[in-house]
Design an enzyme around this catalytic site. Structure first.
Site, mmCIF file in Angstrom:
data_model
loop_
_atom_site.group_PDB
_atom_site.id
_atom_site.type_symbol
_atom_site.label_atom_id
_atom_site.label_comp_id
_atom_site.label_asym_id
_atom_site.label_seq_id
_atom_site.Cartn_x
_atom_site.Cartn_y
_atom_site.Cartn_z
ATOM 1 N N LYS A 1 -8.311 -4.721 -4.972
ATOM 2 C CA LYS A 1 -8.249 -5.551 -3.520
ATOM 3 C C LYS A 1 -8.572 -4.819 -2.310
ATOM 4 O O LYS A 1 -8.118 -5.150 -1.318
ATOM 5 C CB LYS A 1 -7.171 -6.561 -3.363
ATOM 6 C CG LYS A 1 -6.949 -7.501 -4.687
ATOM 7 C CD LYS A 1 -5.839 -8.458 -4.321
ATOM 8 C CE LYS A 1 -5.690 -9.166 -5.454
ATOM 9 N NZ LYS A 1 -4.791 -8.453 -6.591
ATOM 10 N N ARG A 2 -9.370 -3.500 -2.311
ATOM 11 C CA ARG A 2 -9.700 -2.810 -1.439
ATOM 12 C C ARG A 2 -10.651 -3.536 -0.455
ATOM 13 O O ARG A 2 -11.398 -4.273 -0.426
ATOM 14 C CB ARG A 2 -10.216 -1.545 -1.530
ATOM 15 C CG ARG A 2 -9.134 -0.637 -2.452
ATOM 16 C CD ARG A 2 -7.811 -0.422 -1.672
ATOM 17 N NE ARG A 2 -6.949 0.536 -2.287
ATOM 18 C CZ ARG A 2 -5.782 0.498 -2.216
ATOM 19 N NH1 ARG A 2 -4.984 -0.309 -1.369
ATOM 20 N NH2 ARG A 2 -4.800 1.424 -2.814
#
Length: 262
Positions: free
Chosen positions: A88-89
């Site tokens: 989930k960068r």
């Protein structure tokens, strides 16, 4: 072979759309018991898995030793099963370039989850990787998805449709990386009809109480996979990881009207 093609081939080979979530939580035996736990989890479930999804948070919570464990785990994954790294960068493009290199070149995962909040230029560094995929957070499984993702804009669209527009743009531009979306099963009602027929990573089944009916009835052809984490790793019964995975794979396939392979 493109990522979506590889994932579709795995689904067809196994008859399974199960994504096995890997969320290690050290117990009374401590951190050093985790590698054996991971080895058993992967070894017992891979035949029933369309994909594996290690969650970065659980490994990062164990410090540098956890990162080492993740690296060792990824190096030993079965070649047949695509790996989706749940990271989930989200950051500016220059920083994302290094995340992409880390995940796709160093750890060699097949796909990664991204938060698209910073816009198209923040996902661009991930779009030039042949055979790889990304999943953009569109409608997540938590109640807070109503705060932003499912809000309606003045033009009638929902915010998550701005996210899917990023994937449409990447497809129109002929990018090498396939773009899919994270759509939580708990919040899928009224959403699936507005999501492109691109690969979905679907959390929310099992412990979160999501219902497969809405997904199965959507008539999608993309290689969607449904994640189960706690329901396999921490079900609290006397079954093995493999037995739990086989059971979930059957439930998912039965909902789709296509029984999983034994």
């Amino acid at each position: 072979m493109r990522y979506a093609e590889r994932l579709q081939a795995r689904i067809e080979a196994t008859g399974s759309r199960l994504c096995v979530g890997i969320d290690p939580r050290p117990g009374d035996d401590g951190i050093e018991a985790v590698p054996e736990f991971l080895k058993r989890l992967v070894g017992e479930t891979w035949e029933h898995a369309a994909a594996f999804k290690p969650n970065m948070a659980y490994f990062e919570a164990m410090g540098l030793r956890g990162i080492e464990m993740l690296g060792d785990l990824l190096a030993e994954m079965p070649d047949e099963v695509p790996v989706i790294l749940d990271a989930k960068r989200s950051d500016i493009g220059e920083t994302q370039k290094y995340y992409a290199h880390s995940y796709f070149s160093h750890w060699k995962v097949d796909a990664v989850t991204l938060n698209p909040f910073l816009g198209y230029d923040s996902i661009e560094p991930f779009l030039g990787w042949e055979g790889k995929g990304i999943y953009l957070l569109a409608v997540t499984s938590n109640p807070g998805s109503a705060d932003f993702q499912r809000q309606q804009l003045a033009d009638g669209r929902s915010v998550f449709e701005l996210v899917t527009a990023l994937g449409d743009r990447a497809k129109e531009e002929g990018r090498q990386t396939d773009v899919g979306y994270v759509v939580g099963l708990t919040n899928a009602s009224g959403v699936l009809g507005k999501v492109p027929d691109a690969p979905l990573l679907v959390p929310g089944l099992g412990a979160q109480g999501g219902d497969l009916a809405s997904l199965a009835e959507a008539g999608r052809s993309a290689p969607d996979v449904i994640n189960v984490s706690r329901g396999i790793s921490y079900a609290g019964d006397d079954r093995s990881f493999g037995e739990r995975a086989a059971d979930w794979a059957r439930k998912i396939s039965d909902a789709y009207g296509a029984p999983a392979n034994a």
